[in-house]
Write an enzyme that holds these catalytic residues in place. Structure first.
Site, PDB file in Angstrom:
ATOM      1  N   MET A   1     -35.899 -83.225  44.969  1.00 38.84           N
ATOM      2  CA  MET A   1     -37.181 -82.630  44.564  1.00 38.84           C
ATOM      3  C   MET A   1     -38.166 -82.494  45.726  1.00 38.84           C
ATOM      4  O   MET A   1     -39.355 -82.756  45.563  1.00 38.84           O
ATOM      5  CB  MET A   1     -37.778 -83.452  43.412  1.00 38.84           C
ATOM      6  CG  MET A   1     -36.932 -83.401  42.161  1.00 38.84           C
ATOM      7  SD  MET A   1     -36.616 -81.697  41.635  1.00 38.84           S
ATOM      8  CE  MET A   1     -35.730 -81.937  40.115  1.00 38.84           C
ATOM      9  N   ARG A   2     -37.652 -82.099  46.875  1.00 39.98           N
ATOM     10  CA  ARG A   2     -38.535 -81.814  48.009  1.00 39.98           C
ATOM     11  C   ARG A   2     -38.168 -80.449  48.566  1.00 39.98           C
ATOM     12  O   ARG A   2     -37.003 -80.058  48.520  1.00 39.98           O
ATOM     13  CB  ARG A   2     -38.331 -82.842  49.128  1.00 39.98           C
ATOM     14  CG  ARG A   2     -38.843 -84.220  48.813  1.00 39.98           C
ATOM     15  CD  ARG A   2     -38.495 -85.175  49.940  1.00 39.98           C
ATOM     16  NE  ARG A   2     -39.150 -84.838  51.194  1.00 39.98           N
ATOM     17  CZ  ARG A   2     -40.350 -85.298  51.560  1.00 39.98           C
ATOM     18  NH1 ARG A   2     -41.010 -86.108  50.778  1.00 39.98           N
ATOM     19  NH2 ARG A   2     -40.864 -84.959  52.725  1.00 39.98           N
TER      20      ARG A   2
ATOM     21  N   HIS B   1     -30.030 -74.960  40.657  1.00 36.61           N
ATOM     22  CA  HIS B   1     -31.326 -74.775  39.991  1.00 36.61           C
ATOM     23  C   HIS B   1     -31.092 -74.490  38.502  1.00 36.61           C
ATOM     24  O   HIS B   1     -30.244 -73.661  38.157  1.00 36.61           O
ATOM     25  CB  HIS B   1     -32.085 -73.609  40.638  1.00 36.61           C
ATOM     26  CG  HIS B   1     -33.432 -73.395  40.034  1.00 36.61           C
ATOM     27  ND1 HIS B   1     -34.496 -74.227  40.313  1.00 36.61           N
ATOM     28  CD2 HIS B   1     -33.882 -72.486  39.140  1.00 36.61           C
ATOM     29  CE1 HIS B   1     -35.543 -73.823  39.614  1.00 36.61           C
ATOM     30  NE2 HIS B   1     -35.206 -72.778  38.896  1.00 36.61           N
TER      31      HIS B   1
ATOM     32  N   ASP C   1     -36.474 -71.647  46.058  1.00 40.23           N
ATOM     33  CA  ASP C   1     -35.418 -71.127  45.174  1.00 40.23           C
ATOM     34  C   ASP C   1     -35.187 -69.626  45.364  1.00 40.23           C
ATOM     35  O   ASP C   1     -34.928 -68.900  44.393  1.00 40.23           O
ATOM     36  CB  ASP C   1     -35.750 -71.443  43.703  1.00 40.23           C
ATOM     37  CG  ASP C   1     -35.900 -72.944  43.464  1.00 40.23           C
ATOM     38  OD1 ASP C   1     -35.148 -73.718  44.089  1.00 40.23           O
ATOM     39  OD2 ASP C   1     -36.769 -73.343  42.668  1.00 40.23           O
TER      40      ASP C   1
HETATM   41  C1  GAR Z   1     -30.788 -80.775  37.482  1.00 42.66           C
HETATM   42  O1  GAR Z   1     -31.031 -80.167  36.234  1.00 42.66           O
HETATM   43  C2  GAR Z   1     -31.049 -79.794  38.606  1.00 42.66           C
HETATM   44  O2  GAR Z   1     -30.680 -78.482  38.296  1.00 42.66           O
HETATM   45  C3  GAR Z   1     -32.541 -79.914  38.743  1.00 42.66           C
HETATM   46  O3  GAR Z   1     -32.799 -81.292  38.617  1.00 42.66           O
HETATM   47  C4  GAR Z   1     -31.823 -81.871  37.768  1.00 42.66           C
HETATM   48  C5  GAR Z   1     -31.207 -83.036  38.478  1.00 42.66           C
HETATM   49  O4  GAR Z   1     -30.367 -83.741  37.616  1.00 42.66           O
HETATM   50  N1  GAR Z   1     -32.994 -79.416  40.008  1.00 42.66           N
HETATM   51  C6  GAR Z   1     -34.146 -78.780  40.155  1.00 42.66           C
HETATM   52  O5  GAR Z   1     -34.928 -78.588  39.250  1.00 42.66           O
HETATM   53  C7  GAR Z   1     -34.438 -78.316  41.567  1.00 42.66           C
HETATM   54  N2  GAR Z   1     -35.603 -77.482  41.582  1.00 42.66           N
HETATM   55  P1  GAR Z   1     -29.330 -84.798  38.183  1.00 42.66           P
HETATM   56  O6  GAR Z   1     -30.126 -85.734  39.092  1.00 42.66           O
HETATM   57  O7  GAR Z   1     -28.817 -85.492  36.968  1.00 42.66           O
HETATM   58  O8  GAR Z   1     -28.264 -84.062  38.933  1.00 42.66           O
END
Ligand code: GAR
Length: 202
Positions: free
Chosen positions: A91-92, A110, A146
């Protein structure tokens, strides 16, 4: 030949688990060199450690600014011999200073069909907008948020009874399939990028 990869993750780590599962099932010709998180308590770090993968917390607060953090991150990945960086719920936003060191070698999952709903809480954004179809996207990371070339997408139908949470759950199932698949294509040397278009050899 297996591709040395590094995974960056901030939280739950279910996409990391999907990669590990595919790797352990012999479906993914990669070597997981290191998992790094910007969150000390990230479950992703525990999962990595349980599977004998080097798991490291790199504390953003130990650095004066974003670029110096990103340079330390890149240095650590290089040191571990990583050739493909996989963002699995990281998340960075990575700075150009980082990306220059891994040109077209950073991918992200994403939880929406880009270019719709970039940024945070994409599943909720899609649900609130009222779309009938959403899904997930694996893309190369560029300097935008993204915005990089799209490698693969999977669609998920939004049902009338969905909440942002139930929609996110079904999208997540697709993420767990799509991300390992895209990594496999790259590891097999089947992915070619031409401008915005990504071609995958059959
Ligand atoms: C996932 O849904 C991924 O697509 C999202 O965070 C979640 C992580 O889940 N990523 C984003 O939103 C990036 N902008 P996880 O830690 O269980 O893999």
């Amino acid at each position: 030949m297996s591709l040395p990869i590094g995974v960056l993750a901030s939280g739950r780590g279910s996409n990391l688990e999907a990669i590990i599962r595919a790797r352990e099932a012999g479906e993914l010709p990669v070597e997981l060199k290191v998992v790094i998180s910007d969150k000390r308590e990230a479950r992703a770090l525990r999962i990595a450690a349980e599977h004998g993968i080097p798991a490291e917390f790199l504390d953003p607060r130990a650095f004066p600014d974003r670029v110096s953090y990103d340079l330390a991150l890149a240095a650590r990945l290089k040191e571990a011999g990583v050739e493909l960086v996989v963002l699995a719920g990281f998340m960075r936003i990575l700075s150009p200073a980082f990306l220059e060191q891994f040109p077209l070698r950073v991918i992200n999952i994403h939880p929406a069909l880009l270019p719709a709903f970039p940024g945070l809480e994409a599943q909720r954004q899609a649900w609130e907008y009222g779309v009938k179809i959403s899904g997930c996207t694996v893309h190369f990371v560029d300097v935008g948020v993204d915005t990089g070339p799209i490698i693969a997408q999977a669609a998920v139908t939004v049902e009338d009874g969905d909440t942002p949470e139930t929609l996110a759950e079904r999208i997540l199932e697709q993420e767990h399939r799509l991300l390992p698949e895209a990594i496999r294509w790259i590891a097999q040397g089947r992915v070619r990028v031409q401008g915005r278009r990504v071609y995958v050899e059959k």
